[in-house]
Design a protein around this motif. Sequence first.
Motif, short mmCIF file in Angstrom:
data_model
loop_
_atom_site.label_atom_id
_atom_site.label_comp_id
_atom_site.label_asym_id
_atom_site.label_seq_id
_atom_site.Cartn_x
_atom_site.Cartn_y
_atom_site.Cartn_z
N GLN A 119 0.83 -1.20 0.00
CA GLN A 119 0.00 0.00 0.00
C GLN A 119 0.86 1.25 0.00
O GLN A 119 1.90 1.30 0.68
N LEU A 120 0.41 2.24 -0.77
CA LEU A 120 0.93 3.60 -0.69
C LEU A 120 -0.29 4.48 -0.49
O LEU A 120 -1.21 4.44 -1.31
N VAL A 121 -0.29 5.26 0.57
CA VAL A 121 -1.46 6.07 0.89
C VAL A 121 -1.04 7.53 1.03
O VAL A 121 -0.27 7.88 1.93
N GLU A 122 -1.56 8.35 0.12
CA GLU A 122 -1.29 9.79 0.19
C GLU A 122 -2.31 10.48 1.08
O GLU A 122 -3.47 10.06 1.16
N SER A 123 -1.87 11.57 1.70
CA SER A 123 -2.76 12.39 2.51
C SER A 123 -2.20 13.80 2.57
O SER A 123 -1.07 14.05 2.15
N GLY A 124 -3.02 14.71 3.09
CA GLY A 124 -2.56 16.08 3.28
C GLY A 124 -3.07 17.08 2.26
O GLY A 124 -2.80 18.27 2.37
N GLY A 125 -3.79 16.60 1.26
CA GLY A 125 -4.32 17.52 0.27
C GLY A 125 -5.46 18.35 0.84
O GLY A 125 -5.93 18.14 1.95
N GLY A 126 -5.91 19.32 0.03
CA GLY A 126 -7.02 20.15 0.46
C GLY A 126 -7.12 21.40 -0.37
O GLY A 126 -6.48 21.53 -1.42
N LEU A 127 -7.92 22.33 0.11
CA LEU A 127 -8.13 23.62 -0.54
C LEU A 127 -7.27 24.66 0.17
O LEU A 127 -7.32 24.79 1.41
N VAL A 128 -6.50 25.41 -0.61
CA VAL A 128 -5.62 26.43 -0.05
C VAL A 128 -5.64 27.65 -0.95
O VAL A 128 -5.82 27.53 -2.17
N GLN A 129 -5.45 28.82 -0.36
CA GLN A 129 -5.41 30.05 -1.15
C GLN A 129 -4.06 30.19 -1.85
O GLN A 129 -3.04 29.65 -1.37
N PRO A 130 -4.02 30.93 -2.95
CA PRO A 130 -2.73 31.19 -3.60
C PRO A 130 -1.74 31.80 -2.61
O PRO A 130 -2.11 32.67 -1.79
N GLY A 131 -0.49 31.33 -2.67
CA GLY A 131 0.52 31.76 -1.74
C GLY A 131 0.60 30.91 -0.49
O GLY A 131 1.56 31.06 0.30
N GLY A 132 -0.34 30.03 -0.29
CA GLY A 132 -0.37 29.19 0.89
C GLY A 132 0.52 27.96 0.77
O GLY A 132 1.23 27.78 -0.23
N SER A 133 0.45 27.13 1.80
CA SER A 133 1.30 25.94 1.86
C SER A 133 0.48 24.71 2.23
O SER A 133 -0.55 24.81 2.90
#
Length: 116
Positions: free
Chosen positions: A3-17
């Motif tokens: 298994q490879l499981v990605e996480s941490g994505g989401g909605l962010v404003q320009p310039g964000g991290s």
Amino acid sequence: QVQLVESGGGLVQPGGSLRLSCAASGFTFSSYAVSWYRQAPGKEREWVAIITSDGATTIYVDAVKGRFAISRDNAKNTVFLQMNSLKPEDTAKYYCKAARSGRIYWGQGTQVTVSS
């Protein structure tokens, strides 16, 4: 079971991290090079960055140089992608890939959306 499981994505404003994680199980993760790819709607999957098995070498596509940083913690079987100064054009589904000697494993992806 591999298994490879990605996480941490989401909605962010320009310039964000955002910081993406890719957690591995079921194989000898520390002996694999790991890459991040991304795919925007209607576009082909694009390679973003790679880190060698020992973490000594990292390479980036020009579009993210100086903004993204790939790293890994082999003790935790995890690779990270720190994404700073995000732009709308970074919007895509991000995938990690582990590869070694012809063996390739992909994760299912995590969505990153950069929008105001």
